[in-house]
Design an enzyme around this catalytic site. Structure first.
Site, PDB file in Angstrom:
ATOM      1  N   LYS A 160     -17.040   4.859  -8.648  1.00 35.49           N
ATOM      2  CA  LYS A 160     -15.701   4.251  -8.484  1.00 35.49           C
ATOM      3  C   LYS A 160     -15.553   3.888  -7.016  1.00 35.49           C
ATOM      4  O   LYS A 160     -15.238   4.735  -6.189  1.00 35.49           O
ATOM      5  CB  LYS A 160     -14.632   5.268  -8.901  1.00 35.49           C
ATOM      6  CG  LYS A 160     -13.346   4.689  -9.468  1.00 35.49           C
ATOM      7  CD  LYS A 160     -12.597   3.732  -8.573  1.00 35.49           C
ATOM      8  CE  LYS A 160     -11.751   4.420  -7.529  1.00 35.49           C
ATOM      9  NZ  LYS A 160     -11.171   3.458  -6.564  1.00 35.49           N
ATOM     10  N   GLU A 193     -16.535  15.092   1.258  1.00 37.33           N
ATOM     11  CA  GLU A 193     -16.838  14.579   2.603  1.00 37.33           C
ATOM     12  C   GLU A 193     -15.544  13.950   3.105  1.00 37.33           C
ATOM     13  O   GLU A 193     -15.188  12.848   2.690  1.00 37.33           O
ATOM     14  CB  GLU A 193     -17.934  13.513   2.534  1.00 37.33           C
ATOM     15  CG  GLU A 193     -19.243  13.980   1.916  1.00 37.33           C
ATOM     16  CD  GLU A 193     -20.146  14.697   2.898  1.00 37.33           C
ATOM     17  OE1 GLU A 193     -19.715  14.945   4.048  1.00 37.33           O
ATOM     18  OE2 GLU A 193     -21.285  15.025   2.516  1.00 37.33           O
ATOM     19  N   CYS A 202     -15.761   8.369   9.614  1.00 37.06           N
ATOM     20  CA  CYS A 202     -15.350   9.777   9.500  1.00 37.06           C
ATOM     21  C   CYS A 202     -15.867  10.573  10.692  1.00 37.06           C
ATOM     22  O   CYS A 202     -15.202  11.480  11.175  1.00 37.06           O
ATOM     23  CB  CYS A 202     -15.853  10.361   8.200  1.00 37.06           C
ATOM     24  SG  CYS A 202     -17.596  10.090   7.954  1.00 37.06           S
ATOM     25  N   GLU A 236      -6.514  12.648  12.803  1.00 33.63           N
ATOM     26  CA  GLU A 236      -7.483  11.571  12.626  1.00 33.63           C
ATOM     27  C   GLU A 236      -6.736  10.240  12.613  1.00 33.63           C
ATOM     28  O   GLU A 236      -5.874  10.018  11.759  1.00 33.63           O
ATOM     29  CB  GLU A 236      -8.243  11.757  11.307  1.00 33.63           C
ATOM     30  CG  GLU A 236      -9.324  10.729  11.123  1.00 33.63           C
ATOM     31  CD  GLU A 236     -10.075  10.902   9.819  1.00 33.63           C
ATOM     32  OE1 GLU A 236      -9.424  11.070   8.774  1.00 33.63           O
ATOM     33  OE2 GLU A 236     -11.318  10.866   9.847  1.00 33.63           O
TER      34      GLU A 236
HETATM   35  P1  NAD Z   1      -8.774   7.779   0.190  1.00 35.54           P
HETATM   36  O1  NAD Z   1      -8.914   9.222   0.013  1.00 35.54           O
HETATM   37  O2  NAD Z   1      -7.451   7.158   0.064  1.00 35.54           O
HETATM   38  O3  NAD Z   1      -9.705   6.977  -0.852  1.00 35.54           O
HETATM   39  C1  NAD Z   1     -11.066   7.278  -1.047  1.00 35.54           C
HETATM   40  C2  NAD Z   1     -11.430   6.992  -2.496  1.00 35.54           C
HETATM   41  O4  NAD Z   1     -10.645   7.831  -3.337  1.00 35.54           O
HETATM   42  C3  NAD Z   1     -11.147   5.565  -2.960  1.00 35.54           C
HETATM   43  O5  NAD Z   1     -12.156   5.165  -3.877  1.00 35.54           O
HETATM   44  C4  NAD Z   1      -9.822   5.702  -3.701  1.00 35.54           C
HETATM   45  O6  NAD Z   1      -9.657   4.737  -4.704  1.00 35.54           O
HETATM   46  C5  NAD Z   1      -9.985   7.069  -4.329  1.00 35.54           C
HETATM   47  N1  NAD Z   1      -8.721   7.722  -4.659  1.00 35.54           N
HETATM   48  C6  NAD Z   1      -7.506   7.561  -4.072  1.00 35.54           C
HETATM   49  N2  NAD Z   1      -6.581   8.331  -4.686  1.00 35.54           N
HETATM   50  C7  NAD Z   1      -7.229   8.997  -5.683  1.00 35.54           C
HETATM   51  C8  NAD Z   1      -6.820   9.953  -6.658  1.00 35.54           C
HETATM   52  N3  NAD Z   1      -5.553  10.356  -6.750  1.00 35.54           N
HETATM   53  N4  NAD Z   1      -7.749  10.451  -7.489  1.00 35.54           N
HETATM   54  C9  NAD Z   1      -9.034  10.051  -7.400  1.00 35.54           C
HETATM   55  N5  NAD Z   1      -9.475   9.137  -6.528  1.00 35.54           N
HETATM   56  C10 NAD Z   1      -8.579   8.618  -5.665  1.00 35.54           C
HETATM   57  O7  NAD Z   1      -9.436   7.540   1.584  1.00 35.54           O
HETATM   58  P2  NAD Z   1      -9.479   6.216   2.413  1.00 35.54           P
HETATM   59  O8  NAD Z   1      -8.208   6.022   3.125  1.00 35.54           O
HETATM   60  O9  NAD Z   1      -9.947   5.117   1.559  1.00 35.54           O
HETATM   61  O10 NAD Z   1     -10.656   6.597   3.455  1.00 35.54           O
HETATM   62  C11 NAD Z   1     -10.368   7.143   4.679  1.00 35.54           C
HETATM   63  C12 NAD Z   1     -10.658   8.625   4.740  1.00 35.54           C
HETATM   64  O11 NAD Z   1     -11.967   8.910   4.279  1.00 35.54           O
HETATM   65  C13 NAD Z   1     -10.618   9.143   6.150  1.00 35.54           C
HETATM   66  O12 NAD Z   1      -9.908  10.345   6.200  1.00 35.54           O
HETATM   67  C14 NAD Z   1     -12.076   9.379   6.504  1.00 35.54           C
HETATM   68  O13 NAD Z   1     -12.317  10.309   7.487  1.00 35.54           O
HETATM   69  C15 NAD Z   1     -12.650   9.755   5.201  1.00 35.54           C
HETATM   70  N6  NAD Z   1     -14.092   9.495   5.176  1.00 35.54           N
HETATM   71  C16 NAD Z   1     -14.949  10.545   5.267  1.00 35.54           C
HETATM   72  C17 NAD Z   1     -16.318  10.328   5.274  1.00 35.54           C
HETATM   73  C18 NAD Z   1     -17.302  11.474   5.340  1.00 35.54           C
HETATM   74  O14 NAD Z   1     -18.461  11.257   5.075  1.00 35.54           O
HETATM   75  N7  NAD Z   1     -16.890  12.678   5.684  1.00 35.54           N
HETATM   76  C19 NAD Z   1     -16.812   9.023   5.194  1.00 35.54           C
HETATM   77  C20 NAD Z   1     -15.907   7.982   5.114  1.00 35.54           C
HETATM   78  C21 NAD Z   1     -14.529   8.237   5.096  1.00 35.54           C
END
Ligand code: NAD
Length: 485
Positions: free
Chosen positions: A179, A254, A288, A387
Site C-alpha cells: 500500500k 520505521e 527520516c 521532527e
Molecule cells: P504517514 O504515517 O501519514 O503515512 C505513511 C503511510 O501510512 C502512507 O502509506 C499512508 O497512506 C499510511 N497511513 C496513513 N494513515 C493510516 C492508517 N490510519 N492506517 C494505516 N495506514 C495509514 O506518514 P507520512 O507523513 O506519509 O511520512 C512521514 C513520516 O514517516 C515521518 O515521520 C518520517 O520520519 C517517517 N518516515 C520514517 C522512515 C524510516 O525509515 N524510519 C522513512 C520514511 C519516513
C-alpha cells in the site's frame, strides 16, 4: 495531466491482474513542483484489500510457494536488472511525483536495484541451525516465511522503502500486499509492472492504492496478514501496532527521527562540512534519518556556523526536473507544517542564521520553502526536539562530550547519529552510548547502506530492515526436535 507516464495509473494489481478498484473511485496525484494534476490513482478500500490478501494466500499455495529459495532469488535478480535498465524513467516518475531533484531520484532507483540484488543473492543463504540437545534427539531450526506480509510505505522514499521491505519479504518467500502513500504512487505502480516483466508469479506481489485511513487501515488490521511492515509517522505507527496486536502479528515500525551529528573540535571539518548540510537538505529534509540537529563543540562553533551559512546561501531551489539542490516539499500540507516551524523560529527569538534564496520565477502552486539554518535555540526548544520534516537544521553548541551525549540522547527519537572526531576512543565510547539504531563515525548515511541493518529505538520505532537482519524479520523460526533412538 501528464500523458507521458506510460501506463494506466488508475488500476490496482491483484493476483497478477490489473483491475479497477471496487469503489471505482479515483484520487488525484499532484506534481508538487508546480501544483499541476499529474495522474489519478484508484481509491482502494477494504474490499480491495480482502481480494489482495486472498490472492497473496493463493500465491503461497500456488506457483510462488513452490519455488525454491534459489529460484526466488533469480526472480529478484531479474527485477534488479530491469530496475537498472529503467532507472532513468523511474527517476523521472519519482521526480514528478515526489518533487525530488532528478539526481536524487535516480540514486533511489539505483538503491532499489541494489536492494533487489542484495536480497536476490541472499535468498538461498538464510539457514537454520542444528542444536546440541539430549542424547537420542536431533534438534534443528527452520526459517520459514510469515505468510502474507503487508507493506505500508510513505511518500518520501518510495523506491528505497519498497526495495528494503518488499525485497526482503519476497526473498524469504512471503507473499506481499503493498500500500503506497496516496501522495506518491507512480514508482510503486511501475515497480509492480517490472516484477511482472521479471516473471514474479501472480499474487506474490499485490498492490492496492488508496487512502491511509481506508486501504491502509484495512490492510494493517486484516486477519489474513501475518506481518506488517510500516514506515511513516509515529501517530500512524501506533495505530498500526494496535491493529496488528488484535491479530497478534508482528510489526516492524520505521518511524521518525531528530537525528544529531556531533562535531568535536578535533574533527576533520573539511570532510564533515558537506555531510552536515547534505544530510539536512537531501529530499528537502523529508528524510527520516535527516541530520536535523547539528551539535558543535564551542571552539569550532562559529567556524562551522559560518561555513554552513555560506553553503546554505549557495543552495539552489527549484522544480524537480531542473535537478538543483532542493526541490519542493511533497504537498501544500507539508509546506504549511514546515512554514509553521519557521514562523515559530521567527516569533520565538531564534536566529535565522541563513536561508537559501527562493528564486522569483518558481512555479506558482509549487510547494517550496526556503532551506533554513537556525541557531540560538537551546536543546529543549521545539525546533530542536520535534521532527520538522523539511529543509530546516538547528545548530547548537556544546562544551564537552558528556553534554553532547546528553543532548544527542535527549529527544523522544533514536534513529541515527553521526560523530565527527579524530579521537578513536571517544568515537567508540559514543558509538556505545548513543541511544539509537545506527551510528556513523566520520561519515553520515554511508551512501544508503543497503547492507546495514536500519531502524530505531524509542519513538523511532522497532524492528530492523535493510541488511541480512531484515531476512530474519521477514521470517519466523520453527524448531524441530526429532527422537531417533
Ligand atoms: P504517514 O504515517 O501519514 O503515512 C505513511 C503511510 O501510512 C502512507 O502509506 C499512508 O497512506 C499510511 N497511513 C496513513 N494513515 C493510516 C492508517 N490510519 N492506517 C494505516 N495506514 C495509514 O506518514 P507520512 O507523513 O506519509 O511520512 C512521514 C513520516 O514517516 C515521518 O515521520 C518520517 O520520519 C517517517 N518516515 C520514517 C522512515 C524510516 O525509515 N524510519 C522513512 C520514511 C519516513
Amino acid at each position: 495531466m501528464d500523458g507521458s507516464i506510460g501506463f494506466d495509473t488508475r488500476l490496482i494489481l491483484v493476483g497478477g491482474s490489473w483491475r479497477a478498484c471496487d469503489s471505482g473511485q479515483l484520487l488525484p496525484l499532484v506534481n508538487p513542483s508546480d501544483g499541476s494534476a499529474l495522474a489519478q490513482i484508484a481509491r482502494g478500500t477494504a474490499a480491495d484489500v480482502d481480494v489482495a490478501v486472498a490472492a497473496a494466500q493463493d500465491a503461497l499455495q500456488g506457483a510462488w510457494g513452490q519455488l525454491t529459495a534459489t529460484e526466488r532469488g533469480r526472480v529478484l535478480l531479474k527485477m534488479s536488472a530491469l530496475v537498472l535498465e529503467q532507472a532513468d524513467e523511474l527517476a523521472r516518475l519519482e521526480a514528478l511525483d515526489v518533487g525530488k531533484p532528478l539526481k536524487q531520484a535516480r540514486a533511489d532507483a539505483v538503491a532499489l536495484a541494489r536492494y533487489l540484488e542484495f536480497y536476490g543473492g541472499a535468498a538461498d543463504k538464510v539457514m537454520g541451525e542444528t542444536i546440541p540437545f539430549i542424547n537420542g534427539y536431533t534438534a534443528l531450526t527452520l526459517r520459514e516465511p510469515h505468510g502474507v506480509t503487508a507493506h505500508i510505505v510513505p511518500w518520501n522514499y518510495p523506491m528505497q522503502i519498497i526495495g528494503r521491505s518488499v525485497g526482503a519479504a519476497l526473498a524469504m518467500g512471503n507473499a506481499c500486499v503493498l500500500k503506497p502513500a496516496e501522495e506518491a504512487c507512480l514508482t510503486a505502480l511501475a515497480f509492480a509492472r517490472i516484477a511482472q516483466q521479471a516473471g514474479l508469479p501472480a499474487g506474490a506481489l499485490n498492490l492496492v492504492t488508496g487512502l491511509g485511513e481506508e486501504a491502509g487501515a484495512a490492510l494493517a488490521g486484516h486477519a489474513g496478514v501475518q506481518h506488517v511492515s510500516f514506515t511513516g509517522s509515529v501517530a500512524v505507527g501506533a495505530l498500526i501496532q494496535t491493529a496488528a496486536a488484535r491479530n497478534a502479528v508482528p510489526v516492524t515500525l520505521e518511524l521518525g527521527g531528530k537525528s544529531p551529528q556531533l562535531v568535536f573540535a578535533d574533527a576533520d571539518l573539511d570532510t564533515a562540512l558537506p555531510f552536515l548540510v547534505n544530510a539536512g537538505i537531501q529530499n528537502a529534509g523529508q528524510t527520516c534519518s535527516a541530520a536535523s540537529r547539528i551539535l558543535v563543540q564551542r571552539p569550532v562553533f562559529e567556524g562551522v556556523l559560518q561555513r554552513m551559512v555560506q553553503r546554505y546561501r549557495a543552495l539552489r531551489v527549484g522544480p524537480a526536473l531542473h535537478d538543483l539542490d532542493v526541490g519542493p516539499l511533497i504537498s501544500a500540507r507539508q509546506q504549511a507544517l514546515v512554514q509553521g516551524y519557521l514562523d515559530l523560529a521567527h516569533s520565538g527569538g531564534a536566529m535565522m542564521a541563513a536561508q537559501a534564496p527562493l528564486p522569483a520565477d518558481l512555479p506558482q502552486g509549487g510547494c517550496y520553502v526556503a532551506p533554513t539554518l537556525v541557531a540560538g535555540v537551546d536543546a529543549q526548544h521545539r525546533l530542536a526536539q520535534e521532527e520538522i520534516f523539511g529543509p530546516v537544521q538547528v545548530l547548537i553548541p556544546f562544551d564537552d562530550e558528556a553534554q553532547a551525549l546528553a543532548m544527542a540522547n535527549g529527544t523522544a527519537f533514536g534513529l541515527v547519529a553521526g560523530v565527527w572526531t579524530r579521537d578513536g576512543s571517544r568515537a567508540l565510547r559514543l558509538a556505545r552510548k548513543l541511544h539509537c539504531g545506527q551510528v556513523f563515525i566520520n561519515n553520515y548515511g554511508a551512501g544508503g547502506g543497503i547492507e546495514l541493518p536500519f531502524g530505531g529505538v524509542k519513538h523511532s520505532g522497532h524492528g530492523r530492515e535493510k541488511g541480512f537482519e531484515a531476512l530474519y524479520g521477514f521470517s519466523t523460526l520453527k524448531t524441530v526436535a526429532i527422537k531417533h533412538d
